[in-house]
Write an enzyme that holds these catalytic residues in place. Sequence first.
Site, PDB file in Angstrom:
ATOM      1  N   GLY A 252      30.372  33.633  39.567  1.00  0.00           N
ATOM      2  CA  GLY A 252      29.519  34.276  40.250  1.00  0.00           C
ATOM      3  C   GLY A 252      29.858  34.336  41.839  1.00  0.00           C
ATOM      4  N   GLU A 289      33.483  28.851  35.839  1.00  0.00           N
ATOM      5  CA  GLU A 289      34.149  30.014  35.297  1.00  0.00           C
ATOM      6  C   GLU A 289      34.251  30.936  36.596  1.00  0.00           C
ATOM      7  OE1 GLU A 289      31.405  31.479  32.538  1.00  0.00           O
ATOM      8  OE2 GLU A 289      31.536  29.687  31.307  1.00  0.00           O
ATOM      9  N   PRO A 290      34.888  30.698  37.713  1.00  0.00           N
ATOM     10  CA  PRO A 290      34.868  31.754  38.687  1.00  0.00           C
ATOM     11  C   PRO A 290      36.067  32.661  38.484  1.00  0.00           C
ATOM     12  CG  PRO A 290      36.081  29.658  39.394  1.00  0.00           C
ATOM     13  CD  PRO A 290      35.506  29.345  37.992  1.00  0.00           C
ATOM     14  N   GLY A 291      35.702  33.938  38.847  1.00  0.00           N
ATOM     15  CA  GLY A 291      36.735  34.941  38.636  1.00  0.00           C
ATOM     16  C   GLY A 291      36.954  35.514  40.229  1.00  0.00           C
ATOM     17  N   ARG A 328      35.217  50.554  41.531  1.00  0.00           N
ATOM     18  CA  ARG A 328      34.148  49.683  41.724  1.00  0.00           C
ATOM     19  C   ARG A 328      33.185  50.553  42.649  1.00  0.00           C
ATOM     20  NH1 ARG A 328      33.746  45.681  44.611  1.00  0.00           N
ATOM     21  NH2 ARG A 328      32.128  44.447  43.207  1.00  0.00           N
ATOM     22  N   TYR A 332      29.611  50.771  41.214  1.00  0.00           N
ATOM     23  CA  TYR A 332      28.585  50.065  41.959  1.00  0.00           C
ATOM     24  C   TYR A 332      28.187  50.392  43.337  1.00  0.00           C
ATOM     25  CZ  TYR A 332      30.704  46.950  38.401  1.00  0.00           C
ATOM     26  OH  TYR A 332      31.360  46.354  37.201  1.00  0.00           O
ATOM     27  N   CYS A 358      38.805  64.617  39.162  1.00  0.00           N
ATOM     28  CA  CYS A 358      37.859  65.638  39.273  1.00  0.00           C
ATOM     29  C   CYS A 358      36.266  65.090  39.174  1.00  0.00           C
ATOM     30  CB  CYS A 358      38.068  66.575  38.045  1.00  0.00           C
ATOM     31  SG  CYS A 358      39.760  67.189  38.310  1.00  0.00           S
ATOM     32  N   GLU A 359      35.757  64.365  39.753  1.00  0.00           N
ATOM     33  CA  GLU A 359      34.586  64.005  39.715  1.00  0.00           C
ATOM     34  C   GLU A 359      34.327  63.703  41.325  1.00  0.00           C
ATOM     35  OE1 GLU A 359      32.707  62.111  37.356  1.00  0.00           O
ATOM     36  OE2 GLU A 359      34.236  62.103  35.739  1.00  0.00           O
ATOM     37  N   TYR A 386      38.469  42.972  39.501  1.00  0.00           N
ATOM     38  CA  TYR A 386      37.767  43.844  38.963  1.00  0.00           C
ATOM     39  C   TYR A 386      38.401  45.348  39.350  1.00  0.00           C
ATOM     40  CZ  TYR A 386      34.806  40.118  37.697  1.00  0.00           C
ATOM     41  OH  TYR A 386      34.251  38.937  37.200  1.00  0.00           O
TER      42      TYR A 386
HETATM   43  N1  LLP Z   1      31.327  33.938  33.527  1.00  0.00           N
HETATM   44  C1  LLP Z   1      30.871  34.707  33.076  1.00  0.00           C
HETATM   45  C2  LLP Z   1      30.070  34.439  31.644  1.00  0.00           C
HETATM   46  C3  LLP Z   1      30.964  36.312  33.204  1.00  0.00           C
HETATM   47  O1  LLP Z   1      30.189  37.063  32.615  1.00  0.00           O
HETATM   48  C4  LLP Z   1      31.635  36.630  34.677  1.00  0.00           C
HETATM   49  C5  LLP Z   1      31.541  37.868  34.964  1.00  0.00           C
HETATM   50  C6  LLP Z   1      32.189  35.494  34.890  1.00  0.00           C
HETATM   51  C7  LLP Z   1      32.186  34.027  34.462  1.00  0.00           C
HETATM   52  C8  LLP Z   1      32.996  35.681  36.410  1.00  0.00           C
HETATM   53  O2  LLP Z   1      32.148  35.973  37.255  1.00  0.00           O
HETATM   54  P1  LLP Z   1      32.774  36.247  39.062  1.00  0.00           P
HETATM   55  O3  LLP Z   1      33.003  34.708  39.366  1.00  0.00           O
HETATM   56  O4  LLP Z   1      33.799  36.942  38.739  1.00  0.00           O
HETATM   57  O5  LLP Z   1      31.682  36.869  39.662  1.00  0.00           O
HETATM   58  N2  LLP Z   1      32.974  44.376  37.312  1.00  0.00           N
HETATM   59  C9  LLP Z   1      31.845  43.909  38.219  1.00  0.00           C
HETATM   60  C10 LLP Z   1      31.795  42.265  37.976  1.00  0.00           C
HETATM   61  C11 LLP Z   1      31.394  41.971  36.469  1.00  0.00           C
HETATM   62  C12 LLP Z   1      30.989  40.511  36.143  1.00  0.00           C
HETATM   63  C13 LLP Z   1      31.135  40.307  34.893  1.00  0.00           C
HETATM   64  N3  LLP Z   1      31.008  38.886  34.541  1.00  0.00           N
HETATM   65  C14 LLP Z   1      32.264  44.091  39.645  1.00  0.00           C
HETATM   66  O6  LLP Z   1      33.241  44.655  39.726  1.00  0.00           O
HETATM   67  O7  LLP Z   1      31.744  43.634  40.626  1.00  0.00           O
END
Ligand code: LLP
Length: 428
Positions: A252, A289-291, A328, A332, A358-359, A386
């Site tokens: 997050g 769990e960072p993404g 995105r 959002y 076309c949107e 993402y």
């Molecule tokens: N763990 C869980 C259970 C999650 O649902 C997520 C993201 C993460 C870890 C990783 O979160 P991060 O570190 O990336 O914030 N598509 C959206 C973001 C959706 C996130 C969904 N879950 C965007 O483009 O902003």
Amino acid sequence: MSQLEQARADLPARPHIDYRDGQLMVEGMSATQLAREHGTPLFVYSQAVMLDALAAYQHGFTGRDALICYAMKANSTLAVLRTFVEAGCGLDIVSGGELERALRVGVDPAKVIFSGVGKTRAEMRRALEAGIGCFNVESLPELDVLSAVAHEMGLRAPVSLRVNPDVDAKTHPYISTGLKGNKFGIAHTDALVAYRHAAALPGLKVTGIDCHIGSQITETSPYLDAMDRVLDLVDAIEAAGIRLEHIDFGGGLGINYHGEIPPAADALWQLLLAKLDARGYGQHKLVIEPGRSLVGNAGVCLTEAVFLKPGEQKNFLIVDAAMNDLPRPAMYEAYHAIVPVRPREAEAQTWDVVGPVCESGDWLGRDRALAVQAGDLLAVCSAGAYCMSMSSNYNTRGRAAEVLVQGDQARLVRARESIDDQLRLESL
Ligand code: LLP
């Protein structure tokens, strides 16, 4: 300010993605040359940005028993996964498809955790066969089904319950997940009952607890609040005689898209670890769990200006990337910096940067000051997370190609999707 200075100030990932001699470079590679070689739209990733972002977490966890599971939903391209796995990460997956990607890059299955609210029996079976490290379970029925599936296979599934701490992550409502009204996790108030239930099921082995409160979080307080709420539960769960081996605080952490200043990963964890220590949980194994924070600013999407379409109310700059490549903004109203690959020292005009789809929702940036002509290359910044993983074939547009840069080497890690690739599964 000159156009070049302005563009430079907008870049979120300097020095690895920066201008040199008036030209945008990704590490040692010229963006112009990459676009010429591979066409546009083209995602270009800097491995150094990814590894620096990871190093901040690793630094924060020095001397601790911690596992960083990269949340591969952010960008599941094999070469990106391989980068993190080789650097010691585990992977956080949310589907059977992501599990296959994880196995393909040779991750140690014990370092894989499986999140998500709707795991199917087939996905559970496959993950059990593979021997993953933990299932992050999100509901009571999921506990029952997972126990049954594991029991049938003569196994016990390692589980952690995802609890919903009911804290406000102060982020976009679509990516906030830790409030009561969300579909995610087991309510804080029901968690102890759920743990007792899990501990009594024959096919489960309770190993941990986890929470994830949302994404693009730029403040420290929601994390501290969530940690307090989770540790309150850990107190109660352990008091009930259920021993937890690990605590997973999810992902997050936000990134700088448009001047946001999120805490650095090591600074954030210094605070969180102090709290863990103060509450007597400093010895528990930690999982995160960072993404986005690992890949978001490692990527740019290169796109070519196709037409300029000045109008009475709005000037439209039509580019060859679109909402199918970069969803995105449409989903959002997200902001991504858009900079010229070779800034022109001319008067800037205000443009809505839009794609050919076309949107009306197909826009990438609104009211952007740019000095641009048709044929110019632009870079959409912060496109590592993402974007490709959420891309689609809408309007029968093939998915973009991807290049991974390491210093002065660039590798095409995903070829551009051809029309044959797209039509392969269809018949008349
Ligand atoms: N763990 C869980 C259970 C999650 O649902 C997520 C993201 C993460 C870890 C990783 O979160 P991060 O570190 O990336 O914030 N598509 C959206 C973001 C959706 C996130 C969904 N879950 C965007 O483009 O902003």
